[in-house]
Design a protein around this motif. Structure first.
Motif, PDB file in Angstrom:
ATOM      1  N   GLU A 227     -31.180   1.297  35.702  1.00  0.00           N
ATOM      2  CA  GLU A 227     -30.647  -0.244  34.631  1.00  0.00           C
ATOM      3  C   GLU A 227     -30.334  -0.079  33.502  1.00  0.00           C
ATOM      4  O   GLU A 227     -29.648  -0.785  32.895  1.00  0.00           O
ATOM      5  N   ALA A 228     -31.138   0.384  33.039  1.00  0.00           N
ATOM      6  CA  ALA A 228     -31.282   0.425  31.180  1.00  0.00           C
ATOM      7  C   ALA A 228     -29.638   1.797  31.326  1.00  0.00           C
ATOM      8  O   ALA A 228     -29.151   1.395  30.091  1.00  0.00           O
ATOM      9  N   ALA A 230     -27.092   2.260  32.684  1.00  0.00           N
ATOM     10  CA  ALA A 230     -25.628   0.485  32.878  1.00  0.00           C
ATOM     11  C   ALA A 230     -25.690   0.618  31.948  1.00  0.00           C
ATOM     12  O   ALA A 230     -24.673  -0.484  31.615  1.00  0.00           O
ATOM     13  N   SER A 231     -26.966  -0.844  31.181  1.00  0.00           N
ATOM     14  CA  SER A 231     -26.724  -1.892  30.584  1.00  0.00           C
ATOM     15  C   SER A 231     -26.157  -0.817  29.337  1.00  0.00           C
ATOM     16  O   SER A 231     -25.226  -1.251  29.093  1.00  0.00           O
ATOM     17  N   ARG A 232     -26.148   0.219  28.909  1.00  0.00           N
ATOM     18  CA  ARG A 232     -25.708   0.655  27.945  1.00  0.00           C
ATOM     19  C   ARG A 232     -24.639   1.189  27.862  1.00  0.00           C
ATOM     20  O   ARG A 232     -23.456   1.159  27.620  1.00  0.00           O
ATOM     21  N   HIS A 234     -22.122   0.245  30.180  1.00  0.00           N
ATOM     22  CA  HIS A 234     -22.145  -1.651  29.197  1.00  0.00           C
ATOM     23  C   HIS A 234     -21.145  -2.112  28.690  1.00  0.00           C
ATOM     24  O   HIS A 234     -20.386  -1.526  27.291  1.00  0.00           O
ATOM     25  N   ALA A 235     -22.799  -1.600  27.555  1.00  0.00           N
ATOM     26  CA  ALA A 235     -22.524  -1.639  26.017  1.00  0.00           C
ATOM     27  C   ALA A 235     -21.084  -1.099  25.042  1.00  0.00           C
ATOM     28  O   ALA A 235     -20.324  -1.314  24.840  1.00  0.00           O
ATOM     29  N   ASP A 238     -18.457  -2.188  25.866  1.00  0.00           N
ATOM     30  CA  ASP A 238     -17.868  -3.935  24.612  1.00  0.00           C
ATOM     31  C   ASP A 238     -17.721  -3.094  24.210  1.00  0.00           C
ATOM     32  O   ASP A 238     -16.693  -3.823  23.124  1.00  0.00           O
ATOM     33  N   ARG A 270     -22.553   3.615  41.700  1.00  0.00           N
ATOM     34  CA  ARG A 270     -23.310   2.080  40.622  1.00  0.00           C
ATOM     35  C   ARG A 270     -21.933   1.612  40.755  1.00  0.00           C
ATOM     36  O   ARG A 270     -21.753   0.504  40.764  1.00  0.00           O
TER      37      ARG A 270
END
Length: 337
Positions: A227-228, A230-232, A234-235, A238, A270
């Motif tokens: 999860e971390a 995947a968030s990284r 996404h960032a 962005d 993912r």
């Protein structure tokens, strides 16, 4: 007429070999293989170019070197070179083992054999190599949906290889001149296909690597906070890191403190796509926004701004993902369509 077509194909293939070897169209930059694989790729292209030069001489009335010791040695060079180059792309874990040079062992006797024996034997060796490559490609069958175009290209190359092998084995029934006409034409057609693939799918080596990673790799994410991660990811998207035209899987993995295999598996599991498709989707999404927000900007400038290296690559990716070309998309959206 047949000879004229063969001569044209010979000329094209020699020019194509020169372009590729000069680095104008590199098939090595993202190649999954190691030093042996890449060296074999260069040897393959150079060997085929010299064979084509000999074919030209034979058909154009010059010195007929077909069947000479040098010609036979080259036949025994291109078969293992073809095998080792593509093996490097299809089987990462074994791409650089020195013992693979044993596949060049038939060269030790090549120059001593009579052409009637040596030429069919060289193609028999090639048949053995092709069978093993076919097994490796068959193991990638589960990746067909993700890599349809790339797998189709590999299949076409495999078909040409099979036709060439059949030609070599049929030499006793054809005669040397018919063999030269057919063999030189097949090399020319394969060269045309290779140039087409490299121009339209410049990242095909990276995609092949993703297919292999997905097929062969054991899970590498057991100790990774998915999860971390995947968030990284996404960032980073962005922040539009995808706009860097030189961005590669290894570079993005370094930004995320992951290995390339871990990042490849994360994206595959993912998002259900490979790395190249994932980056293309983000680039096209950004391009769609820019096409509408900057109506005065040219389509090419937008494509370059989001990370594509040429207009043709941008158009191909845009059509692949949206089903239409950028200009049509902008016009339709602007008119309320």
């Amino acid at each position: 007429m047949v000879e004229q077509v063969a001569l044209l194909l010979i000329g094209f293939s020699i020019c194509a070999a020169a372009i590729i070897l000069a680095g104008s169209l590199s098939i090595y930059a993202n190649s999954a293989g190691g030093r042996i694989s890449r060296a074999s790729g260069r040897l393959l292209i150079a060997g085929l170019a010299v064979l084509q030069w000999m074919h030209w001489d034979a058909l154009a009335g010059g010195v007929d070197r077909v069947g000479s010791p040098v010609y036979i040695i080259l036949l025994f060079v291109v078969a293992p070179a073809f095998y080792l180059f593509f093996r490097g792309a299809l089987q990462l874990e074994a791409a650089e083992r020195p013992w693979h040079l044993v596949f060049y062992a038939p060269l030790l006797v090549a120059g001593w054999l009579q052409p009637a024996i040596a030429i069919p034997l060289s193609f028999l060796c090639g048949a053995a190599y092709a069978i093993h490559l076919g097994v490796l490609v068959f193991r990638l069958r589960e990746q067909r949906k993700r890599f349809q175009i790339e797998m189709f290209a590999l299949g076409v190359f495999a078909g040409i290889a099979v036709a060439v092998l059949a030609l070599g084995l049929a030499l006793p029934f054809l005669g040397l001149r018919a063999f030269v006409l057919a063999y030189s034409s097949m090399i020319g057609i394969a060269s045309m296909l290779a140039i087409h693939v490299l121009l339209h799918f410049p990242d095909i080596a990276t995609k092949a690597e993703e297919a292999v990673n997905t097929t062969y790799a054991v899970s590498t994410l057991d100790r990774v906070d998915r999860e971390a991660a995947a968030s990284r990811l996404h960032a980073l998207m962005d922040d539009q890191v995808f706009a860097d035209e030189t961005l590669k899987l290894s570079g993005l993995a370094t930004m995320m403190d992951l290995t390339p295999h871990q990042l490849s598996e994360l994206i595959n599991t993912r998002f259900g796509v490979g790395y190249s498709r994932y980056i293309r989707e983000h680039r096209i999404a950004a391009a769609q926004r820019m096409l509408l927000a900057e109506p005065e900007a040219s389509v090419l400038s937008i494509g370059l701004a989001v990370g594509f290296t040429s207009q043709s690559n941008f158009y191909a990716a845009f059509r692949e993902i949206t089903g239409e070309v950028p200009g049509r998309y902008r016009t339709r959206q602007a008119s309320g369509g």
